[in-house]
Motif scaffolding. Structure first.
Motif, PDB file in Angstrom:
ATOM      1  N   GLN A   1     -13.967  -2.985 -15.050  1.00  0.00           N
ATOM      2  CA  GLN A   1     -13.289  -1.798 -14.526  1.00  0.00           C
ATOM      3  C   GLN A   1     -13.882  -0.529 -15.145  1.00  0.00           C
ATOM      4  O   GLN A   1     -14.089   0.466 -14.448  1.00  0.00           O
TER       5      GLN A   1
ATOM      6  N   THR B   1      -3.630   4.868  -3.354  1.00  0.00           N
ATOM      7  CA  THR B   1      -4.778   5.736  -3.100  1.00  0.00           C
ATOM      8  C   THR B   1      -4.402   7.137  -3.558  1.00  0.00           C
ATOM      9  O   THR B   1      -3.326   7.644  -3.228  1.00  0.00           O
TER      10      THR B   1
ATOM     11  N   SER C   1       0.824  -1.217   0.000  1.00  0.00           N
ATOM     12  CA  SER C   1       0.000   0.000   0.000  1.00  0.00           C
ATOM     13  C   SER C   1       0.855   1.262   0.000  1.00  0.00           C
ATOM     14  O   SER C   1       1.799   1.378   0.781  1.00  0.00           O
TER      15      SER C   1
ATOM     16  N   LYS D   1     -17.056   0.403 -13.370  1.00  0.00           N
ATOM     17  CA  LYS D   1     -16.821   1.040 -12.064  1.00  0.00           C
ATOM     18  C   LYS D   1     -16.388   2.490 -12.234  1.00  0.00           C
ATOM     19  O   LYS D   1     -16.797   3.366 -11.481  1.00  0.00           O
TER      20      LYS D   1
ATOM     21  N   GLU E   1      -0.992  -1.269  -4.052  1.00  0.00           N
ATOM     22  CA  GLU E   1      -2.328  -0.744  -3.786  1.00  0.00           C
ATOM     23  C   GLU E   1      -2.111   0.741  -3.539  1.00  0.00           C
ATOM     24  O   GLU E   1      -1.379   1.114  -2.617  1.00  0.00           O
TER      25      GLU E   1
ATOM     26  N   VAL F   1      -9.704   7.548  -4.809  1.00  0.00           N
ATOM     27  CA  VAL F   1      -9.835   6.195  -5.345  1.00  0.00           C
ATOM     28  C   VAL F   1      -8.658   5.340  -4.870  1.00  0.00           C
ATOM     29  O   VAL F   1      -7.532   5.823  -4.780  1.00  0.00           O
ATOM     30  N   THR F   2      -8.939   4.066  -4.600  1.00  0.00           N
ATOM     31  CA  THR F   2      -7.890   3.101  -4.281  1.00  0.00           C
ATOM     32  C   THR F   2      -7.909   2.018  -5.351  1.00  0.00           C
ATOM     33  O   THR F   2      -8.962   1.471  -5.678  1.00  0.00           O
ATOM     34  N   LEU F   3      -6.727   1.752  -5.905  1.00  0.00           N
ATOM     35  CA  LEU F   3      -6.565   0.756  -6.967  1.00  0.00           C
ATOM     36  C   LEU F   3      -5.515  -0.260  -6.549  1.00  0.00           C
ATOM     37  O   LEU F   3      -4.606   0.048  -5.791  1.00  0.00           O
ATOM     38  N   THR F   4      -5.628  -1.479  -7.094  1.00  0.00           N
ATOM     39  CA  THR F   4      -4.526  -2.431  -7.024  1.00  0.00           C
ATOM     40  C   THR F   4      -4.064  -2.674  -8.445  1.00  0.00           C
ATOM     41  O   THR F   4      -4.847  -2.562  -9.395  1.00  0.00           O
TER      42      THR F   4
ATOM     43  N   SER G   1      -7.698  -4.083  -9.856  1.00  0.00           N
ATOM     44  CA  SER G   1      -9.021  -3.866  -9.267  1.00  0.00           C
ATOM     45  C   SER G   1      -9.176  -2.425  -8.815  1.00  0.00           C
ATOM     46  O   SER G   1      -8.192  -1.712  -8.594  1.00  0.00           O
ATOM     47  N   ILE G   2     -10.438  -2.004  -8.678  1.00  0.00           N
ATOM     48  CA  ILE G   2     -10.779  -0.642  -8.252  1.00  0.00           C
ATOM     49  C   ILE G   2     -11.647  -0.765  -7.005  1.00  0.00           C
ATOM     50  O   ILE G   2     -12.626  -1.498  -6.994  1.00  0.00           O
ATOM     51  N   HIS G   3     -11.262  -0.010  -5.966  1.00  0.00           N
ATOM     52  CA  HIS G   3     -12.021  -0.039  -4.704  1.00  0.00           C
ATOM     53  C   HIS G   3     -12.691   1.294  -4.463  1.00  0.00           C
ATOM     54  O   HIS G   3     -12.212   2.313  -4.781  1.00  0.00           O
TER      55      HIS G   3
END
Length: 181
Positions: free
Chosen positions: A145, A109, A80, A148, A107, A158-161, A179-181
């Motif tokens: 994706q 942000t 992160s 989203k 990850e 936004v938080t992405l991996t 991925s998108i959180h």
């Protein structure tokens, strides 16, 4: 077979023996043509076709790594980071930032800054700098994706991996989204 027989060919017009490299038959004056399968253009065409077939067979079931999401059975550990931290590292020492982040699963942000109209990428910028000109360009990998991202707006946190593709002092960071959180 004697050496002389190896150097002879048969005329296509009068069927008499002539020199293999003759362009005109000395007996009848007819032009001597090589069969089409012995001509340079035919051999070159055949080689191109064979190479094309081999390359298509080899690439038939493959997709590029940048288009693949990580396999479900793989256990990936994402580290992160905040985009502000990443940009500070880049400004402080681009070589060190490249070594720390490039090819890593991360990850991140950050503040959503750009949403590409063609659905190819988004950009994340530091949350603490409204005037940043470089950030993380994040490449969209799937229709899920894109769906989203359609729900997001510029300025959202936004938080992405994903996997970091490249690091540079001029263009910032480049990431393939997982991925998108």
């Amino acid at each position: 077979m004697s050496n002389e027989k190896k150097k002879l060919a048969t005329c296509n017009t009068c069927e008499k023996e002539i020199a293999k490299n003759a362009k005109v038959c000395p007996h009848c004056g007819g032009k001597v043509k090589k069969p089409f399968y012995k001509r340079v253009w035919f051999i070159a065409l055949a080689v191109i076709i064979v190479i094309g077939i081999i390359s298509n067979i080899g690439n038939g079931n493959e997709t590029t790594t940048s288009q693949q999401e990580p396999k479900q059975q793989e256990q990936i550990e994402y580290i992160s980071y905040d985009v502000s931290e990443m940009m500070n590292d880049l400004e402080g020492n681009a070589m060190s930032a490249e070594k720390k982040y490039n090819k890593q699963y991360v990850e991140i942000t950050g503040r959503l800054s750009t949403i590409d109209s063609s659905g190819s990428y988004i950009s994340l910028y530091p949350t603490d700098n409204d005037f940043a000109i470089t950030g993380v360009q994040c490449y969209i990998q799937s229709e899920e994706q894109k769906a989203k991202i359609l729900e997001l707006s510029k300025g959202d946190i936004v938080t992405l991996t994903g996997k970091m593709k490249s690091v540079g002092e001029v263009l910032g960071y480049s990431l393939d989204i997982h991925s998108i959180h």
